[in-house]
Design a protein around this motif. Sequence first.
Motif, PDB file in Angstrom:
ATOM      1  N   SER A 138      46.146  48.554  25.674  1.00 60.97           N
ATOM      2  CA  SER A 138      47.507  48.800  26.145  1.00 60.97           C
ATOM      3  C   SER A 138      47.819  47.865  27.306  1.00 60.97           C
ATOM      4  O   SER A 138      47.061  47.800  28.280  1.00 60.97           O
ATOM      5  CB  SER A 138      47.667  50.250  26.606  1.00 60.97           C
ATOM      6  OG  SER A 138      48.893  50.419  27.293  1.00 60.97           O
ATOM      7  N   SER A 151      47.732  49.415  30.848  1.00 59.81           N
ATOM      8  CA  SER A 151      46.504  49.929  31.452  1.00 59.81           C
ATOM      9  C   SER A 151      46.118  49.177  32.726  1.00 59.81           C
ATOM     10  O   SER A 151      45.203  49.605  33.429  1.00 59.81           O
ATOM     11  CB  SER A 151      45.352  49.877  30.447  1.00 59.81           C
ATOM     12  OG  SER A 151      45.065  48.539  30.083  1.00 59.81           O
ATOM     13  N   PRO A 164      49.162  56.518  36.567  1.00 66.46           N
ATOM     14  CA  PRO A 164      48.062  55.822  35.907  1.00 66.46           C
ATOM     15  C   PRO A 164      46.802  56.678  35.833  1.00 66.46           C
ATOM     16  O   PRO A 164      46.789  57.835  36.290  1.00 66.46           O
ATOM     17  CB  PRO A 164      47.838  54.604  36.802  1.00 66.46           C
ATOM     18  CG  PRO A 164      48.159  55.128  38.175  1.00 66.46           C
ATOM     19  CD  PRO A 164      49.287  56.125  37.985  1.00 66.46           C
ATOM     20  N   GLY A 216      49.430  53.652  29.158  1.00 65.23           N
ATOM     21  CA  GLY A 216      48.235  53.013  29.699  1.00 65.23           C
ATOM     22  C   GLY A 216      47.368  53.921  30.546  1.00 65.23           C
ATOM     23  O   GLY A 216      46.358  53.469  31.090  1.00 65.23           O
ATOM     24  N   ASN A 217      47.727  55.202  30.657  1.00 61.17           N
ATOM     25  CA  ASN A 217      46.924  56.140  31.439  1.00 61.17           C
ATOM     26  C   ASN A 217      45.695  56.526  30.616  1.00 61.17           C
ATOM     27  O   ASN A 217      45.763  57.368  29.722  1.00 61.17           O
ATOM     28  CB  ASN A 217      47.745  57.385  31.805  1.00 61.17           C
ATOM     29  CG  ASN A 217      46.979  58.371  32.678  1.00 61.17           C
ATOM     30  OD1 ASN A 217      45.768  58.517  32.566  1.00 61.17           O
ATOM     31  ND2 ASN A 217      47.695  59.056  33.556  1.00 61.17           N
ATOM     32  N   GLY A 218      44.560  55.911  30.951  1.00 57.41           N
ATOM     33  CA  GLY A 218      43.337  56.109  30.180  1.00 57.41           C
ATOM     34  C   GLY A 218      42.565  57.358  30.520  1.00 57.41           C
ATOM     35  O   GLY A 218      41.468  57.562  29.981  1.00 57.41           O
ATOM     36  N   GLY A 220      47.624  53.914  24.548  1.00 62.11           N
ATOM     37  CA  GLY A 220      46.716  53.812  25.682  1.00 62.11           C
ATOM     38  C   GLY A 220      46.775  55.031  26.586  1.00 62.11           C
ATOM     39  O   GLY A 220      46.113  55.068  27.617  1.00 62.11           O
ATOM     40  N   THR A 221      47.564  56.047  26.201  1.00 56.77           N
ATOM     41  CA  THR A 221      47.574  57.329  26.899  1.00 56.77           C
ATOM     42  C   THR A 221      46.440  58.159  26.317  1.00 56.77           C
ATOM     43  O   THR A 221      46.492  58.565  25.156  1.00 56.77           O
ATOM     44  CB  THR A 221      48.917  58.053  26.728  1.00 56.77           C
ATOM     45  OG1 THR A 221      49.994  57.177  27.085  1.00 56.77           O
ATOM     46  CG2 THR A 221      48.982  59.309  27.583  1.00 56.77           C
TER      47      THR A 221
END
Length: 285
Positions: A46, A49, A72, A116-118, A190-191
């Motif tokens: 993502s 990220s 994030p 993008g929050n991994g 990317g979540t």
Amino acid sequence: MTQLREHHSFLRVPDDLSNADKKRNSAAMRNILGPWVRDVKAPPPSPFSIRSQPDGHLVHFGKRDFAWVSVPACSGKHSNWQDNLANFRTYATTLHSIAANLSAAHPKGWVIDLRGNGGGNMWPMLAGIGFVLGEGVAGSFVSSDGTVQSEWSYKHGEVLLGTKSMNDFVVDSPLTLPRPPAVAILIDSGTISSGEAIAVSFAGRPHTRFFGTHTFGLSSANEMLPLPDGASLFLNSAVDADRTHHRYDDGIEPDVTFPEPSSLPVFESTDPVLQAAISWLASLK
């Protein structure tokens, strides 16, 4: 992992392990997991990220202002969880401060950007953004047989797991909004993991809509088991469910779907997901 047939559990080796021992450990893990690792779905790259710190600002649309807040990943750097607490507290207070400053401008709606929050630790995220979410039960962890293990909730700067207060992540001088605002949630593939848990916290909430791409699909909970040698085993133990008890066994589907972008938008005006979210908020009375 190979026996559980799932890909959310993992082992974190001790922080003080020598480089040589870390290499031996990695080699042993590759040998044990073997083909299973090659078959596991890898998180997509993502472009969002790269965000590492909470951020936010006002987005102007016509004569109205809307609050945009980036939430994030909140990852722990140390196997010893206690060594991460200072960073977790900083994350929660920073996120709350950013959102509180935006609230002072009386925005007409909120955009919570989880792209993008991994993942990592969901509790500082929830403590920081909870006043926008609103008070009360926001979700639950459900076992494989459908039994609710525990509910999570937010109350005046504090996050709760069942009746247990997560005291480490209480926000000082928490803000309370006079009424629940309209909120647009931005998600992408990317979540992941705890990022998905925050999305689930907003699911089923009035005046809330999701924009973007289906999340990665690790919408489940890991239980941390400290080991005698200083390592930590994170063992998948439950699936996330929202406040309506709907389970998310394979991620969250947006209400309005967009293709996955290959790069960060250069300008907010060229970010179709954000623009769609703002347009929806602006359409509300």
